[in-house]
Design an enzyme around this catalytic site. Sequence first.
Site, PDB file in Angstrom:
ATOM      1  CD  GLU A 153      -3.858  -5.888   2.799  1.00 48.90           C
ATOM      2  OE1 GLU A 153      -4.516  -5.214   3.686  1.00 48.90           O
ATOM      3  OE2 GLU A 153      -2.525  -5.877   3.241  1.00 48.90           O
ATOM      4  CD  GLU A 162      -3.285  -0.969   2.092  1.00 51.61           C
ATOM      5  OE1 GLU A 162      -3.084  -0.149   2.971  1.00 51.61           O
ATOM      6  OE2 GLU A 162      -4.072  -1.639   1.947  1.00 51.61           O
TER       7      GLU A 162
HETATM    8  O1  AHR Z   1      -5.107  -6.048   6.992  1.00 53.00           O
HETATM    9  C1  AHR Z   1      -4.746  -5.017   7.762  1.00 53.00           C
HETATM   10  C2  AHR Z   1      -4.252  -3.990   7.073  1.00 53.00           C
HETATM   11  O2  AHR Z   1      -5.079  -3.310   6.234  1.00 53.00           O
HETATM   12  C3  AHR Z   1      -2.852  -4.108   6.468  1.00 53.00           C
HETATM   13  O3  AHR Z   1      -1.670  -3.917   7.138  1.00 53.00           O
HETATM   14  C4  AHR Z   1      -2.833  -2.912   5.221  1.00 53.00           C
HETATM   15  O4  AHR Z   1      -2.195  -3.209   3.994  1.00 53.00           O
HETATM   16  C5  AHR Z   1      -4.364  -2.554   4.804  1.00 53.00           C
HETATM   17  O5  AHR Z   1      -4.701  -1.342   5.167  1.00 53.00           O
END
Ligand code: AHR
Length: 496
Positions: free
Chosen positions: A292, A173
């Site tokens: 994610e 990110e």
């Molecule tokens: O999964 C939790 C968090 O969400 C992670 O660390 C990040 O990549 C995302 O914003």
Amino acid sequence: MSKAAIYLDTKRVISPISPLLFSGFAEHMGRCIYEGIYDPASPHADVNGLRKDVLAALRELNYRSIRYPGGNFLSGYRWEDGVGPKNQRPVRRDLAWQSIETNQFGTNEFMQFCKEIQSEPMMGVNMGTGTIQDAANLVEYCNAPVGTKYADLRAEHGTHDPYGVKYWCIGNEMDGPWQIGHLNAEDYGKKAREAAKMMRWHDPSIKLVLCGSSNSAMPSYPDWDRIALEACWNQVDYHSMHYYATNHEDDAASYLALSAEFESFVDTLTGVLRVVKAKTRSTHDVYLSWDEWNVWYKDGSGNGHWTEAPNLSEEVYNLEDALVVAQWMNVFLRRSDVLKIACIAQIVNVISPIHTTRDGLLKHSTYYPVMLFNRLASGTALDVMVQAPMIPTKRFGDMPALDVSSSYNAETGTNVIFIVNRHQTEAVTTTLHWQDSLPTSIRSATQLAGTDPKAANSFENPNQVIAVAITPPDLKDSSATLVLPPLSFTVLEVAL
Ligand code: AHR
């Protein structure tokens, strides 16, 4: 009662299904690693401190790969802190989650964990505070034969042969202002490209995942993706996407239609991939890695107040969340031509289908759709035709009551159909038609359903929202009819 029809044809193929669509994500955040995966103080710990009950549940979930060690944590992580004798590892302040990191679990413990659950490791390299040299050193540590500094260090730490880690994420990110060492797309593109070159020089067989937008609402989306890809197209194999679904407005009809949003995110990035491929005049292909994804909106806690293994973001999942998760996985199959990796975030305690106490383990509602897809979807994804009544929604207009995907494994002769009935009050009488083959039997029929969209499991009542075997519908020549209750997810395993 409403009626629907689903048409299946094993020759109408979208794509082979990549097994890595059924992957997970484990971060040093809250109680995912410590007290989740690794808990030497638990009566369930094995000799390595890994939780045997957690390992058993993760094996049942059949995750093909696990992404590690973060997440936002990655962007401040010094991987050398987490290797070598445990009593010499530093205790540090983790700035991402304002927590205390003991480093008792690191790269080698992660490799052992992956071996235990027969999952492929997917490692991240730090593009926040980390240098391109640190990234290359970690590839050497994991994948080079002994004889040079970092490979010898691995051997000194107990593992002579290279781990052969194939999948590597170049940062996390990096478009987000919250990220440690956040970069704009141009700067990230340059750094990622140089890191990729060095990492590949250590091991040309590795596959690299570039950071994409943190979600589709980012102001820099989708330019971030285009710019980073233009800088790195020939150096990387996958482009990442992240998204967390919410229902803050408690608008059940729109929430239960979120597959429209997931599909549109994939479609936009597919367009970006096509544009960049054309602009770079490349013959190389880059695919999407949704590394994610999950529902996350009830518990957004992210500040550990400088404690070890704080209780962060331990979302409790209910029936409607499970139906959203099932639709997400339907989208993975329906977009399997471009989506090749997907990791549910996360795998234990933090926004996870599994919740642990020191001596107990609870399976949330979302455990069941994840298990059913991860265990049953294989072979090719079929382009299913669905005729279903429409439901009005505020966010997406009219949406069909049924959300469907299907897989066909020619080797085992198994066709699996995954069906969500997103209607909140009406059952849908649904006829399945096999257009090019005669089904011989319905091997199993499984259903997760309920009347209360907010129903959830708890340690006191762990079986409130679970998937159960139902009586399979009768086959009549090349069709079968069943009644799908409202708010339900049904999976049929059919022998063709
Ligand atoms: O999964 C939790 C968090 O969400 C992670 O660390 C990040 O990549 C995302 O914003």
